[in-house]
Design a protein around this motif. Structure first.
Motif, PDB file in Angstrom:
ATOM      1  N   TRP A  57      65.309  61.482   9.338  1.00 34.31           N
ATOM      2  CA  TRP A  57      64.481  62.625   8.950  1.00 34.31           C
ATOM      3  C   TRP A  57      64.822  63.098   7.553  1.00 34.31           C
ATOM      4  N   LEU A  58      66.102  63.182   7.231  1.00 39.41           N
ATOM      5  CA  LEU A  58      66.515  63.624   5.894  1.00 39.41           C
ATOM      6  C   LEU A  58      65.992  62.672   4.830  1.00 39.41           C
ATOM      7  N   SER A  59      66.089  61.357   5.089  1.00 40.89           N
ATOM      8  CA  SER A  59      65.616  60.363   4.117  1.00 40.89           C
ATOM      9  C   SER A  59      64.124  60.490   3.878  1.00 40.89           C
ATOM     10  N   SER A  60      63.377  60.672   4.950  1.00 48.50           N
ATOM     11  CA  SER A  60      61.921  60.776   4.827  1.00 48.50           C
ATOM     12  C   SER A  60      61.504  62.079   4.162  1.00 48.50           C
ATOM     13  N   ASP A  61      62.150  63.171   4.531  1.00 46.41           N
ATOM     14  CA  ASP A  61      61.770  64.480   4.016  1.00 46.41           C
ATOM     15  C   ASP A  61      62.038  64.619   2.529  1.00 46.41           C
ATOM     16  N   ALA A  62      63.022  63.889   2.031  1.00 47.34           N
ATOM     17  CA  ALA A  62      63.421  64.040   0.627  1.00 47.34           C
ATOM     18  C   ALA A  62      62.305  63.703  -0.346  1.00 47.34           C
ATOM     19  N   ILE A 328      57.196  55.134   5.744  1.00 50.54           N
ATOM     20  CA  ILE A 328      58.381  55.260   6.579  1.00 50.54           C
ATOM     21  C   ILE A 328      59.554  54.608   5.861  1.00 50.54           C
ATOM     22  N   PRO A 329      60.671  55.312   5.673  1.00 48.10           N
ATOM     23  CA  PRO A 329      61.804  54.766   4.917  1.00 48.10           C
ATOM     24  C   PRO A 329      62.365  53.505   5.570  1.00 48.10           C
ATOM     25  N   LEU A 330      62.750  52.566   4.726  1.00 54.61           N
ATOM     26  CA  LEU A 330      63.321  51.315   5.214  1.00 54.61           C
ATOM     27  C   LEU A 330      64.603  51.568   5.997  1.00 54.61           C
ATOM     28  N   ILE A 331      65.382  52.571   5.584  1.00 55.21           N
ATOM     29  CA  ILE A 331      66.641  52.855   6.280  1.00 55.21           C
ATOM     30  C   ILE A 331      66.390  53.185   7.743  1.00 55.21           C
ATOM     31  N   TRP A 332      65.295  53.939   8.003  1.00 60.35           N
ATOM     32  CA  TRP A 332      64.983  54.256   9.392  1.00 60.35           C
ATOM     33  C   TRP A 332      64.620  53.006  10.168  1.00 60.35           C
ATOM     34  N   ILE A 333      63.819  52.131   9.563  1.00 62.24           N
ATOM     35  CA  ILE A 333      63.397  50.919  10.253  1.00 62.24           C
ATOM     36  C   ILE A 333      64.599  50.026  10.545  1.00 62.24           C
ATOM     37  N   ARG A 334      65.510  49.931   9.587  1.00 63.36           N
ATOM     38  CA  ARG A 334      66.719  49.126   9.812  1.00 63.36           C
ATOM     39  C   ARG A 334      67.537  49.699  10.970  1.00 63.36           C
ATOM     40  N   GLN A 335      67.691  51.018  10.979  1.00 65.07           N
ATOM     41  CA  GLN A 335      68.460  51.637  12.057  1.00 65.07           C
ATOM     42  C   GLN A 335      67.749  51.480  13.388  1.00 65.07           C
ATOM     43  N   SER A 336      66.438  51.655  13.373  1.00 71.92           N
ATOM     44  CA  SER A 336      65.664  51.609  14.609  1.00 71.92           C
ATOM     45  C   SER A 336      65.649  50.225  15.233  1.00 71.92           C
ATOM     46  N   THR A 337      65.733  49.178  14.401  1.00 72.89           N
ATOM     47  CA  THR A 337      65.699  47.802  14.896  1.00 72.89           C
ATOM     48  C   THR A 337      67.074  47.155  14.872  1.00 72.89           C
ATOM     49  N   ASN A 338      68.106  47.991  14.687  1.00 69.77           N
ATOM     50  CA  ASN A 338      69.473  47.452  14.589  1.00 69.77           C
ATOM     51  C   ASN A 338      69.545  46.370  13.523  1.00 69.77           C
ATOM     52  N   ASN A 339      68.987  46.738  12.353  1.00 67.46           N
ATOM     53  CA  ASN A 339      68.933  45.838  11.189  1.00 67.46           C
ATOM     54  C   ASN A 339      68.215  44.528  11.541  1.00 67.46           C
ATOM     55  N   PHE A 340      67.037  44.669  12.165  1.00 69.91           N
ATOM     56  CA  PHE A 340      66.184  43.541  12.538  1.00 69.91           C
ATOM     57  C   PHE A 340      66.928  42.553  13.446  1.00 69.91           C
ATOM     58  N   SER A 341      67.584  43.113  14.433  1.00 72.83           N
ATOM     59  CA  SER A 341      68.343  42.298  15.378  1.00 72.83           C
ATOM     60  C   SER A 341      67.408  41.468  16.251  1.00 72.83           C
ATOM     61  N   GLU A 342      67.865  40.275  16.640  1.00 68.01           N
ATOM     62  CA  GLU A 342      67.077  39.427  17.533  1.00 68.01           C
ATOM     63  C   GLU A 342      66.869  40.094  18.888  1.00 68.01           C
ATOM     64  N   LEU A 343      67.801  40.979  19.262  1.00 75.60           N
ATOM     65  CA  LEU A 343      67.662  41.676  20.532  1.00 75.60           C
ATOM     66  C   LEU A 343      66.453  42.606  20.540  1.00 75.60           C
ATOM     67  N   CYS A 344      66.034  43.053  19.343  1.00 72.47           N
ATOM     68  CA  CYS A 344      64.877  43.952  19.228  1.00 72.47           C
ATOM     69  C   CYS A 344      63.590  43.200  18.939  1.00 72.47           C
ATOM     70  N   GLN A 345      63.686  41.881  18.750  1.00 70.16           N
ATOM     71  CA  GLN A 345      62.490  41.118  18.386  1.00 70.16           C
ATOM     72  C   GLN A 345      61.610  40.885  19.599  1.00 70.16           C
ATOM     73  N   LEU A 346      60.321  41.123  19.421  1.00 68.74           N
ATOM     74  CA  LEU A 346      59.345  40.944  20.491  1.00 68.74           C
ATOM     75  C   LEU A 346      58.636  39.601  20.421  1.00 68.74           C
ATOM     76  N   GLY A 347      58.491  39.055  19.219  1.00 70.16           N
ATOM     77  CA  GLY A 347      57.782  37.794  19.075  1.00 70.16           C
ATOM     78  C   GLY A 347      57.627  37.440  17.612  1.00 70.16           C
ATOM     79  N   GLU A 348      56.895  36.362  17.342  1.00 70.63           N
ATOM     80  CA  GLU A 348      56.702  35.912  15.967  1.00 70.63           C
ATOM     81  C   GLU A 348      55.429  35.110  15.879  1.00 70.63           C
TER      82      GLU A 348
END
Length: 658
Positions: A57-62, A328-348
């Motif tokens: 939130w802080l990153s986005s609000d700035a 949407i800030p990249l930092i949030w997306i990295r945190q939300s996906t655990n830095n694009f972890s395979e565990l969070c991947q749905l498909g390709e």
């Protein structure tokens, strides 16, 4: 239009060059943190989640605030987190966000497993804690940063203290901005050396608290820094800085003492000349670049799909991404996906991988990430933005935001908890939950979504890749058409287009498109007819030939229709729930949609009316078209790279090799 394109290109080029120069000459530099004053501890899962939300939130609000804000997530509980950022008074907008985002990303690395932490950069400060610190004066711990030059005159320290006192009064008594900056002469001589100072407090403090904090920092200067020309003393609630160069940016304020024009005559002229020269060079480069770009675009514009003029009118250049979509800030997306972890991947798919994540408020989302090695993915990315960002309908998947940072291109969609239609329809166990009432409702929803694209949206949009895996199902099993990577738009009065690049999925492509590259709204109607017959029988068209029937789904349906046995097409699972007249009507409509001649196929407006009517007399269908790719493996598409493992098959795009 050419002038408009050139003007847009010039503005974009100048903006880019300005930001590029600025970011390279003034990037946020790490100053310090207070992590050594707190111990590592085991944080609860809820606290970590709240902390990530606060930092996001802080990153986005700035980006949108005036350089300062604070928030609390979790309330006044054990797992509640309080967060604050404060950019230097001369830093605002995207550069403030750049600093805050950097701080939010680094603070967890500098201060792992801390319930509270503070991190400083030369342009901003970021704090978080499990206790409410808003409005509280914090002067410990404090840090001192010294320059390398020694003073040559003992009286300089006294002069510096007087100058900083004037800035403190200005920040707390005159402007009440809680920050001030200025330029000073060491003597009254015209050739006197210059010194520069800045004072700033966290803007959650009162004037009295700010004055107290700054005075306390200034009292430390004689002991720590009196022999140096440059120094900085800071605490969590305030900072003071003094040096012999202009380290701050001039802003419109009455707080900064104005320099004597007579002292700056020569330097002002030199600076003005330099600025003029730079602008002339940049404009010249911009004109050359945009001319080359314009010629290239004119050449490419009519090769496939929407003409250049319509495309420009629609998206108004790349900058419109930020106007039409939340960034949407990249930092949030990295945190939300655990830095694009395979565990969070749905498909390709052809576009790239898709990940599951969460918004700050906990909303689940699907995040498409453009593959850095995929040229076709870039084209799909542009199409997704052009169409889905502009089109809104209950039966189209909703685009929530985008991110274009650090060479990453990402699109954030609403997450479909029930995955895709193919995930349910072609699975023996899950298909049991699709009774006739639900299937008929899904058919109607898909039809209405296509009708909106073809006739009710701003432009006539051709999807070109309608199939079961590109129909997503929300929590209530409502269908939403997704994946607009292959979509194209027609202008008013335009009925069809030709392309040399055949892109789509075997088994769903109309014959005129597969063989001649001709596509129109009737191409989507054909795909809808195939999908409708698949929903009725519960089998894939592409794998039907390999079954015991020895023929395509379309031909098999046609023969049953001609023999008066069309109910034999029905999925056996539906025996106890189907309504005979509705099933026969849907088979009839499906056969009308897959007729070989595109002229004979109905428009989607007619399809929607036919589906809703129980008394309408339908025309007899003609022989259906042949099925493109009938001998391919089950669900084989024109893309060898796609994989069907997604829990939310929003990324599935199937492309014929070019």
């Amino acid at each position: 239009m050419a002038k408009k394109l050139i003007l847009i290109s010039i503005l974009k080029f100048l903006t880019f060059m300005t930001l590029f120069t600025k970011s390279n000459t003034q990037s946020p530099n790490y100053v310090g943190d207070d992590c050594h004053n707190s111990k590592e501890q085991s944080l609860t899962k809820t606290y970590k989640s709240n902390l990530n939300k606060v930092l996001s939130w802080l990153s986005s609000d700035a980006l949108t605030s005036k350089g300062y804000n604070h928030t609390n997530i979790g309330g006044n509980t054990v797992d509640g987190v309080y967060g604050l950022y404060d950019c230097r008074g001369d830093v605002t907008g995207s550069f403030c966000q750049f600093c805050v985002s950097t701080a939010a990303s680094d603070i967890l690395q500098h201060c792992p497993n801390r319930a509270s932490a503070v991190i400083w950069y030369n342009f901003c400060i970021l704090r978080y804690s499990n206790h409410d610190f808003f409005g509280n004066l914090t002067i410990t711990p404090s840090w001192q940063i010294l320059g390398s030059k020694n003073i040559t005159k003992p009286q300089e320290l006294e002069k510096a203290e007087d100058n900083m006192q004037s800035l403190i009064r200005e920040a707390t008594l005159v402007t009440h901005n809680l920050y001030a900056m200025g330029e000073f002469n060491l003597s009254n001589s015209p050739s006197s050396q210059k010194r520069y100072g800045l004072v700033q407090c966290s803007r959650d403090l009162s004037d009295n608290q700010c004055s107290q904090c700054l005075e306390d920092m200034l009292d430390k200067v004689p002991k720590c820094c009196g022999t140096k020309i440059g120094w900085q003393v800071l605490a969590p609630s305030c900072l003071i800085k003094y040096d012999d160069y202009m380290f701050f940016q001039l802003i419109s304020q009455t707080s900064a003492p104005l320099p004597n024009p007579a002292d700056q005559g020569g330097s002002s002229k030199s600076i003005t000349l330099i600025i003029i020269t730079i602008v002339i060079v940049l404009v010249a480069l911009a004109l050359i670049s945009c001319c080359i770009y314009f010629i290239w675009r004119r050449y490419q514009s009519n090769k496939d799909g929407l003409p250049l003029e319509s495309l420009d009118d629609l998206i108004q250049g790349e900058d419109s991404l930020h106007g039409d979509l939340p960034t949407i800030p990249l930092i949030w997306i990295r945190q939300s996906t655990n830095n694009f972890s395979e565990l969070c991947q749905l498909g390709e798919g052809g576009f790239g991988p898709v990940y599951k994540g969460n918004l700050v408020d906990g909303t689940e989302v699907a995040i498409k990430r453009l593959s850095k090695t995929s040229c076709q993915g870039l084209e799909e990315f542009k199409n997704e933005v052009i169409f889905i960002a502009k089109l809104q309908h209950r039966n189209l998947v909703r685009l929530l935001g985008c991110c274009i940072e650090e060479n990453e291109k990402l699109l954030v969609y609403e997450y479909m908890s029930n995955s895709s239609l193919s995930f349910h329809l072609f699975n023996e166990e899950k298909r049991n939950h699709l009774d006739w009432k639900l299937r008929f409702s899904i058919v109607n929803g898909i039809a209405k979504g296509l009708l909106y694209l073809h006739e009710d949206s701003r432009l006539r949009v051709i999807h070109r890749d309608l199939k079961a895996s590109n129909v997503l199902l929300d929590q209530e099993m409502n269908p939403k058409i997704s994946d607009f990577g292959l979509a194209r738009a027609f202008e008013k009065g335009q009925s069809e287009e030709n392309t040399a690049r055949i892109m789509g999925t075997y088994g769903y492509m109309s014959p005129e498109y597969a063989m001649e590259g001709l596509y129109s709204v009737k191409s989507d109607v054909f795909s809808f007819g195939v999908l409708l017959l698949e929903i009725i029988c519960g089998k894939r068209n592409s794998g039907f030939y390999l079954a015991d029937h020895g023929q395509t789904l379309l031909i098999y349906s046609w023969r049953l229709w001609c023999e008066g046995k069309c109910l034999e097409l029905l999925d056996p699972i539906l025996e106890k729930t189907y309504i005979a007249n509705e099933v026969m009507k849907c088979i009839h409509i499906g056969l009308l949609c897959v007729q070989e001649d595109a002229i004979d196929r109905p428009n989607m407006s007619n399809v929607v009316v036919m589906l809703a009517s129980d008394t309408m007399t339908l025309p007899n269908p003609n022989h259906p078209a042949f099925s493109v790719g009938r001998r391919v493996r089950e669900d084989e598409s024109t893309s060898k790279a796609s994989k069907d493992i997604s829990g939310n098959e929003i990324t599935m795009s199937n492309i014929l090799p070019r």
